[in-house]
Scaffold this motif. Structure first.
Motif, PDB file in Angstrom:
ATOM      1  N   ALA A 335       0.832  -1.215   0.000  1.00  0.00           N
ATOM      2  CA  ALA A 335       0.000   0.000   0.000  1.00  0.00           C
ATOM      3  C   ALA A 335       0.860   1.254   0.000  1.00  0.00           C
ATOM      4  N   GLU A 336       2.008   1.193   0.689  1.00  0.00           N
ATOM      5  CA  GLU A 336       2.861   2.376   0.787  1.00  0.00           C
ATOM      6  C   GLU A 336       3.594   2.677  -0.516  1.00  0.00           C
ATOM      7  N   ILE A 337       3.883   1.635  -1.305  1.00  0.00           N
ATOM      8  CA  ILE A 337       4.673   1.867  -2.517  1.00  0.00           C
ATOM      9  C   ILE A 337       3.798   2.166  -3.724  1.00  0.00           C
ATOM     10  N   GLN A 338       2.468   2.157  -3.541  1.00  0.00           N
ATOM     11  CA  GLN A 338       1.607   2.487  -4.667  1.00  0.00           C
ATOM     12  C   GLN A 338       1.810   3.932  -5.094  1.00  0.00           C
ATOM     13  N   VAL A 339       1.798   4.145  -6.390  1.00  0.00           N
ATOM     14  CA  VAL A 339       2.064   5.469  -6.954  1.00  0.00           C
ATOM     15  C   VAL A 339       0.742   6.101  -7.372  1.00  0.00           C
ATOM     16  N   ASP A 340       0.565   7.360  -7.018  1.00  0.00           N
ATOM     17  CA  ASP A 340      -0.633   8.089  -7.427  1.00  0.00           C
ATOM     18  C   ASP A 340      -0.571   8.375  -8.923  1.00  0.00           C
ATOM     19  N   PRO A 341      -1.640   8.071  -9.677  1.00  0.00           N
ATOM     20  CA  PRO A 341      -1.598   8.353 -11.119  1.00  0.00           C
ATOM     21  C   PRO A 341      -1.378   9.831 -11.426  1.00  0.00           C
ATOM     22  N   LEU A 342      -2.002  10.701 -10.637  1.00  0.00           N
ATOM     23  CA  LEU A 342      -1.937  12.128 -10.920  1.00  0.00           C
ATOM     24  C   LEU A 342      -1.734  12.887  -9.620  1.00  0.00           C
ATOM     25  N   GLY A 343      -0.722  13.723  -9.564  1.00  0.00           N
ATOM     26  CA  GLY A 343      -0.422  14.457  -8.343  1.00  0.00           C
ATOM     27  C   GLY A 343      -0.112  15.920  -8.627  1.00  0.00           C
ATOM     28  N   LEU A 344      -0.479  16.766  -7.661  1.00  0.00           N
ATOM     29  CA  LEU A 344      -0.188  18.196  -7.745  1.00  0.00           C
ATOM     30  C   LEU A 344       0.497  18.595  -6.442  1.00  0.00           C
ATOM     31  N   GLU A 345       1.716  19.099  -6.550  1.00  0.00           N
ATOM     32  CA  GLU A 345       2.476  19.489  -5.369  1.00  0.00           C
ATOM     33  C   GLU A 345       2.675  20.994  -5.371  1.00  0.00           C
ATOM     34  N   LEU A 346       2.548  21.606  -4.179  1.00  0.00           N
ATOM     35  CA  LEU A 346       2.654  23.052  -4.020  1.00  0.00           C
ATOM     36  C   LEU A 346       3.776  23.371  -3.054  1.00  0.00           C
ATOM     37  N   SER A 347       4.505  24.439  -3.329  1.00  0.00           N
ATOM     38  CA  SER A 347       5.528  24.893  -2.390  1.00  0.00           C
ATOM     39  C   SER A 347       4.856  25.510  -1.167  1.00  0.00           C
TER      40      SER A 347
END
Length: 684
Positions: A335-347
């Protein structure tokens, strides 16, 4: 009953106001004092039996009503004491029997109760309420982000997210109201001091000055009644102060306060044993009574033996904890190594974009974007996991696809993006619009109107990020369409057109083959919304061939009008075509590969074709035209693979797909003539 509950509190408040000005008979005052004391006790017990503070969300309003009720009783009692020298049996009993008829004892008892309420309980509860309100408000953005992140990742649905948001807002409102309500309790304690002093002085003055009583008679008649009135009002006030302290210091638990306290105090055997032996050891001190300490210590030891017996049986909580998988178990690690298909990261400095309290609505726009993309291209976009990233440079956002960054941009706080050709007069930082690469400038938000008046297009920060994200999703739609998504879309089609799906899969094509066709269509910017037409075309074509290119062409033919529609201007589509001789040669040069058919043509001829296409495309765009390249259906997939690396923005259509246009106008024809490296024109 419902009507009575609606009118009960308003009528009660009106009655309290009437009490302030209208004299009450002593017997009615006794009844109201009894209701005041029992009501305060009810509030205290309610505060103890709730599992979380929000279960008693009306408590701040209850404090105000009960405080006003108690002050109205003080006014009514003062009026009766000063006028009649008698204010009912309750106050008379507290003034004579409870304090033994001694004015000094009554004053001391009243002062002690006042110190307990005002200095200890009320002050502490007020401070806890103030800190709780501050911390709750400070924690709201983080809680909102956590809720939206869970929603975007699919852990909760819209109804659960809405419920949790309401709880967050209710919690903030509750602690803010409790911060103000604690001031009522403190003011009530101060008012009790003032009222009792006024009653003592006024009663003594009325007895000695007006009714010519002796000093002792005046004290016995008026002053003791004033102390009785103070004690009667101080007991429910103390109960309400304790209830306030319990509410603001209550941590969220699964049970009521009494159960939590007893369970936690008796959860460990060692503390009980140490306390029991310490109580027994105190018996060794000369002069101390032995029996009380023996009883207290013995009870502690007896309780410790009971705990020891219960420890042999695992509690439900322990069993539940033991049932949880280990942090190193394969399930948890997977479960921890699953990758999110789409991600948005903010500073860190642009988190305000997702903070509703600061006016941030980025998360709501992302949700709306998912709905819009689904309506435009026909796929269900996976939830966008939005989070902060301290490693990003300031004012930067990053868009990730399957954990890999595919796009990055800037969104400085306090600015808007002005797009246009005449931005020199506006202060700000020059940049380029991230999707179309247009000249732009980040200008202060206060200059928005000025920029619009100068002819610039002004876009807020959230819209810039949302537009960039939409472009990334559209560009990589084929990668985002997974096997599970195809299964979901197929199930939706099956509900309304079961025959179409039953004929196609799994009888003729597997879900994997259908997925490959849909991915190819998306890769060529073709919407797959009309799955019924696509599946019907695939079913017919799959009966003779399962070649991916053939299946794609069959689907495109069925979608012809929808494919050509985006390129139609005034009922006309502008086309670039291939010279018949060149097209025939390309057909002869077709070679099948694992990735589909390709054109194995002369490199110089291929370079000439690309140069001619580039020149014609640029000329057409300068005339505000949006041309398409057309060719025969068997050749179209290979031509698309030929032009895509250098001219990815040029659509490639087949002649059969132009049926959706009323008129077709040519803007150029690519010939087989090409320029050799020496500059000599050569005809193939």
């Amino acid at each position: 009953m419902k009507r009575l509950m609606q009118l009960g509190v308003p009528v009660g408040i009106v009655f309290i106001v009437v009490m302030l000005v209208v004299p009450l008979p002593a017997i009615l005052l006794d009844l109201l004092i009894a209701m005041n004391i029992t009501g305060a006790l009810l509030i205290l017990l309610t505060a103890m039996f709730i599992s979380k503070p929000l279960d008693f969300a009306a408590f701040p309003a209850v404090i105000l009503v009960m405080t006003l009720f108690r002050l109205a009783l003080n006014v009514s009692a003062t009026r009766l004491v000063l006028l009649d020298g008698y204010a009912g049996k309750v106050i008379d009993t507290f003034g004579h029997f409870v304090v033994g008829g001694s004015l000094i004892v009554g004053i001391i008892v009243f002062a002690i109760l006042l110190v307990i309420q005002f200095v200890v309980i009320t002050n502490g509860a007020g401070r806890v309420a103030e800190v709780g309100a501050r911390f709750t408000l400070d924690a709201m953005p983080g809680k909102q982000m956590a809720i939206d992140a869970d929603l975007n990742s699919g852990l909760i649905d819209e109804d659960q997210a809405r419920k949790r948001r309401l709880e967050v807002h209710a919690e903030a409102d509750f602690y803010g109201a409790m911060d103000g309500a604690s001031k009522f309790v403190k003011g009530d304690a101060i008012a009790a001091i003032v009222i009792t002093l006024v009653n003592l002085i006024g009663g003594f003055g009325v007895g000695v000055g007006q009714k010519k009583m002796g000093f002792g008679d005046a004290v016995s008649t008026y002053s003791l009644l004033s102390i009785g009135d103070g004690l009667v009002s101080q007991i429910p006030a103390l109960l309400l102060s304790v209830a306030t302290g319990l509410i603001v210091t209550r941590a969220v638990g699964d049970q009521d306060m009494g159960s939590d306290i007893l369970r936690q105090l008796t959860a460990r055997r060692t503390p009980l044993r140490v306390a029991g032996f310490a109580g027994l050891a105190l018996c060794l001190i000369p002069g101390l009574p032995k029996i009380p300490f023996i009883v207290a210590g013995g009870l502690m030891l007896l309780a410790s033996t009971r705990i020891e017996e219960e420890d042999e049986q695992a509690s439900p909580e322990d069993e539940a904890h033991a049932a949880l998988p280990s942090p190193d178990s394969p399930e948890v690690l997977a479960a921890e190594i699953q990758v999110d298909p789409l991600g948005l990261e903010l500073s860190a400095d642009i988190i305000d974009l997702v903070d509703p309290s600061a006016g941030g609505d980025l998360l709501e726009r992302v949700k709306a974007l998912r709905r819009k993309v689904a309506g435009d291209i026909g796929i269900v976009v996976p939830p966008v996991r939005t989070r902060d990233n301290l490693d990003l440079p300031l004012r930067t956002y990053a868009i990730k696809l399957f954990g890999i960054e595919v796009a990055r941009g800037e969104s400085p706080a306090g600015t808007v993006l002005a797009i246009g050709d005449f931005l020199g007069s506006l202060p700000g930082e020059p940049t380029r619009e991230p999707v179309f690469g247009l000249d732009a400038k980040w200008i202060p938000a206060e200059l928005r109107n000025q920029a619009e008046l100068s002819g610039a297009t002004v876009v807020d920060r959230a819209s810039v990020i949302t537009t960039h994200l939409a472009e990334v999703v559209t560009t990589h739609a084929a990668r985002l369409l997974g096997r599970e998504d195809v299964k979901l879309l197929t199930d939706v089609v099956k509900r309304s057109h079961p025959v179409v799906v039953d004929e196609l899969t799994p009888a003729q094509l597997t879900l994997g083959e259908v997925q490959r066709v849909l991915q190819t269509l998306l890769d060529e910017n073709v919407s797959v919304r009309d799955l019924v037409r696509i599946y019907e075309a695939l079913s017919l074509r799959a009966a003779t061939s399962k070649d991916t290119d053939a299946l794609v062409e069959a689907s495109r033919t069925a979608l012809g009008p929808a494919i050509v529609a985006p390129y139609v201007t005034d009922s006309t589509v502008h086309v670039i075509s291939l010279e018949p001789q060149l097209e025939q040669q390309m057909l002869e040069d077709l070679r099948p590969t694992e990735a589909g058919a390709v054109i194995a043509m002369d490199p110089d001829l291929g370079q000439s074709v690309l140069l001619q296409l580039s020149s014609m495309l640029t000329e057409a765009e300068n005339q505000n035209l949006r041309p398409v390249l057309v060719c025969s259906p068997p050749l179209r997939p290979a031509v698309r693979r030929l032009v895509r690396p250098s001219l990815h923005q040029l659509p490639v259509l087949s002649y059969s797909e132009l049926i959706g246009a009323d008129q077709v106008r040519s803007v150029g024809v690519v010939s087989a003539a090409f320029v050799a490296p020496s500059g000599m024109a050569v005809t193939s």
